[in-house]
Design a protein around this motif. Structure first.
Motif, PDB file in Angstrom:
ATOM      1  N   ARG A   1       1.221  -1.282  -0.332  1.00  0.00           N
ATOM      2  CA  ARG A   1      -0.490  -0.084   0.377  1.00  0.00           C
ATOM      3  C   ARG A   1       0.962   1.058   0.295  1.00  0.00           C
ATOM      4  O   ARG A   1       0.671   2.395  -0.522  1.00  0.00           O
ATOM      5  CB  ARG A   1      -0.966   0.058   0.876  1.00  0.00           C
ATOM      6  N   GLN A   2       1.867   0.998   0.870  1.00  0.00           N
ATOM      7  CA  GLN A   2       2.870   2.506   0.409  1.00  0.00           C
ATOM      8  C   GLN A   2       4.022   2.526  -0.953  1.00  0.00           C
ATOM      9  O   GLN A   2       4.275   3.936  -0.934  1.00  0.00           O
ATOM     10  CB  GLN A   2       4.236   1.826   2.293  1.00  0.00           C
TER      11      GLN A   2
ATOM     12  N   ALA B   1       2.620   1.359  -3.174  1.00  0.00           N
ATOM     13  CA  ALA B   1       1.680   2.403  -4.454  1.00  0.00           C
ATOM     14  C   ALA B   1       1.712   3.738  -4.515  1.00  0.00           C
ATOM     15  O   ALA B   1       1.217   4.492  -5.402  1.00  0.00           O
ATOM     16  CB  ALA B   1       0.480   0.787  -4.402  1.00  0.00           C
ATOM     17  N   LEU B   2       1.117   3.704  -3.025  1.00  0.00           N
ATOM     18  CA  LEU B   2       1.171   5.366  -2.131  1.00  0.00           C
ATOM     19  C   LEU B   2       2.228   5.830  -3.144  1.00  0.00           C
ATOM     20  O   LEU B   2       1.478   7.363  -4.158  1.00  0.00           O
ATOM     21  CB  LEU B   2       0.323   5.541  -1.841  1.00  0.00           C
TER      22      LEU B   2
ATOM     23  N   ASP C   1       2.185   6.429  -6.700  1.00  0.00           N
ATOM     24  CA  ASP C   1       1.617   7.314  -7.212  1.00  0.00           C
ATOM     25  C   ASP C   1       1.587   9.148  -7.557  1.00  0.00           C
ATOM     26  O   ASP C   1       1.935   9.660  -8.494  1.00  0.00           O
ATOM     27  CB  ASP C   1      -0.161   7.767  -6.797  1.00  0.00           C
TER      28      ASP C   1
ATOM     29  N   ASN D   1      -3.940  -0.687  -4.960  1.00  0.00           N
ATOM     30  CA  ASN D   1      -3.917   0.881  -3.856  1.00  0.00           C
ATOM     31  C   ASN D   1      -5.683   0.840  -2.566  1.00  0.00           C
ATOM     32  O   ASN D   1      -5.316   0.973  -1.943  1.00  0.00           O
ATOM     33  CB  ASN D   1      -3.552   1.615  -3.795  1.00  0.00           C
ATOM     34  N   ARG D   2      -6.780   0.476  -4.433  1.00  0.00           N
ATOM     35  CA  ARG D   2      -7.586   0.984  -3.066  1.00  0.00           C
ATOM     36  C   ARG D   2      -8.301  -0.142  -2.871  1.00  0.00           C
ATOM     37  O   ARG D   2      -8.946  -0.263  -1.362  1.00  0.00           O
ATOM     38  CB  ARG D   2      -9.363   1.713  -4.890  1.00  0.00           C
TER      39      ARG D   2
ATOM     40  N   THR E   1      -6.769  -1.272   1.606  1.00  0.00           N
ATOM     41  CA  THR E   1      -7.048  -0.589   2.866  1.00  0.00           C
ATOM     42  C   THR E   1      -7.865  -1.284   2.805  1.00  0.00           C
ATOM     43  O   THR E   1      -7.304  -1.874   4.490  1.00  0.00           O
ATOM     44  CB  THR E   1      -7.402   0.691   2.300  1.00  0.00           C
TER      45      THR E   1
ATOM     46  N   ARG F   1      -7.000   6.644   4.244  1.00  0.00           N
ATOM     47  CA  ARG F   1      -7.231   6.499   2.424  1.00  0.00           C
ATOM     48  C   ARG F   1      -8.342   7.543   2.433  1.00  0.00           C
ATOM     49  O   ARG F   1      -8.078   7.997   0.962  1.00  0.00           O
ATOM     50  CB  ARG F   1      -8.998   4.954   2.760  1.00  0.00           C
TER      51      ARG F   1
ATOM     52  N   GLN G   1      -5.995  10.065   1.450  1.00  0.00           N
ATOM     53  CA  GLN G   1      -5.460  10.165  -0.491  1.00  0.00           C
ATOM     54  C   GLN G   1      -6.663  10.071  -1.567  1.00  0.00           C
ATOM     55  O   GLN G   1      -6.371  10.742  -2.210  1.00  0.00           O
ATOM     56  CB  GLN G   1      -4.930   8.712  -0.039  1.00  0.00           C
TER      57      GLN G   1
ATOM     58  N   THR H   1      -1.804  13.661  -0.255  1.00  0.00           N
ATOM     59  CA  THR H   1      -0.475  12.849  -0.556  1.00  0.00           C
ATOM     60  C   THR H   1       0.347  12.452   1.007  1.00  0.00           C
ATOM     61  O   THR H   1       0.897  11.364   1.666  1.00  0.00           O
ATOM     62  CB  THR H   1       0.274  12.111  -1.510  1.00  0.00           C
TER      63      THR H   1
END
Length: 328
Positions: free
Chosen positions: A171-172, A174-175, A178, A197-198, A201, A240, A243, A248
């Motif tokens: 997750r980290q 991917a964030l 992006d 990513n979605r 969470t 989330r 984001q 970000t």
């Protein structure tokens, strides 16, 4: 002051995991980048940062040796097999980041493109499993010495902790990818990472809930473990929402909660027992592991200013290099 040094050692480990989670995650995301140009851009998001992030692991080991010398020896013995595995994965992961672009051959690059996600996965899962085993307490061998047996590392609670670190790292990563513009959002790889990513969470929150549930049954401080896991889950949920509103950096900061939670669980579960076992045999208490007062005074005069300088340097490095990458 003994508790201060023990907490500082734990904080350094937590800082390493929080920062390196991005590197682990970006490494595991490499298979999503199908084209050579996309793989190169994804890799370049972390190349300027990963060595600076690893400084915290070196600082953790150094302070552990200086402030808790007896614990270091006992810990290295108890965790010798997982440590060898983590060190091997660490060296290969760094080699993949360094050497992938050192040769123009397609086969050379494909080989490192396999090594990088595999070793990133092993590092994330390995740290989670080791910390999960420490939360439960280690086994003891025939001599009454603490050891991390296979049953400790493969226990459901340890595996859940490993899953938390893997999913949290993805997750980290991917964030961060992006935010850095590593993959065009209108392309298939960028869209795939966005969908991942979605999805991550709710998966991460569910894993934290399961960790709290299993911890409530199989740890010495069920309430404390459940509270720490719940706080981490709330932070992930907050990440989330941040984001979604385009914030970000705060989202990344909230996303480090699971990596802070695991070292905290070790501390709140066992208190002054710095090397716990489930049987109670061979345990090491903080009072018996701490260095003498003269050594601690020397550390206060030397190590603390150095750690402050490292923290300031880390902030500068991230401000300079953690930016959107440009095509080449």
């Amino acid at each position: 002051m003994d508790v201060f040094w023990y907490a500082l050692v734990g904080l350094l480990l937590a800082g390493y995991l929080a920062l390196e989670s991005i590197d682990f995650g970006v490494g595991m995301l490499l298979p999503f980048a199908g084209e050579e140009a996309d793989r190169g851009r994804l890799r370049r998001t972390v190349v300027p940062l990963f060595l600076a992030n690893e400084v915290w692991l070196v600082a953790f080991a150094g302070l552990l040796f200086g402030a808790l010398p007896l614990l270091e020896g006992e810990l290295l013995y108890a965790l010798r097999l997982p440590i060898v595995g983590l060190l091997t994965a660490w060296f290969l992961r760094d080699a993949a980041l360094w050497f992938r672009g050192a040769h123009p051959g397609a086969g050379w690059r494909r080989a490192w493109d396999i090594v990088l996600p595999v070793t990133s996965l092993l590092l994330a899962a390995g740290w989670g499993a080791v910390l999960g085993a420490l939360v439960r307490g280690l086994s003891t061998n025939g001599n009454g010495q603490p050891v991390a047996a296979a049953t400790d590392l493969l226990h459901p609670f340890a595996l859940l902790c490993a899953a938390v670190t893997v999913v949290g790292s993805l997750r980290q990563g991917a964030l961060f990818a992006d935010r850095a513009g590593a993959l065009p959002a209108d392309g298939a790889p960028g869209a795939g990472i966005g969908r991942l990513n979605r999805l991550l969470t709710p998966v991460l929150i569910a894993l934290l809930a399961l960790t709290a549930l299993v911890g409530a049954v199989d740890t010495e401080a069920p309430v404390a473990v459940a509270v720490v896991a719940a706080v981490a889950a709330v932070a992930v949920l907050g990440s989330r929402f941040l984001q979604g509103s385009g914030r970000t950096v705060p989202a990344l900061l909230c996303g480090i909660a699971p990596f802070l939670a695991l070292p905290v669980m070790v501390g709140v579960t066992h208190g002054a027992t710095v090397l716990p076992t489930r049987s109670g045999a061979g345990e090491l208490e903080l009072s018996g592991a701490i260095a003498d007062s003269a050594s601690l005074d020397l550390l206060a005069m030397t190590a603390l200013p150095v750690l402050l300088l490292i923290a300031l340097a880390q902030v500068w490095i991230w401000r300079v290099f953690a930016r959107r990458i440009q095509p080449v």
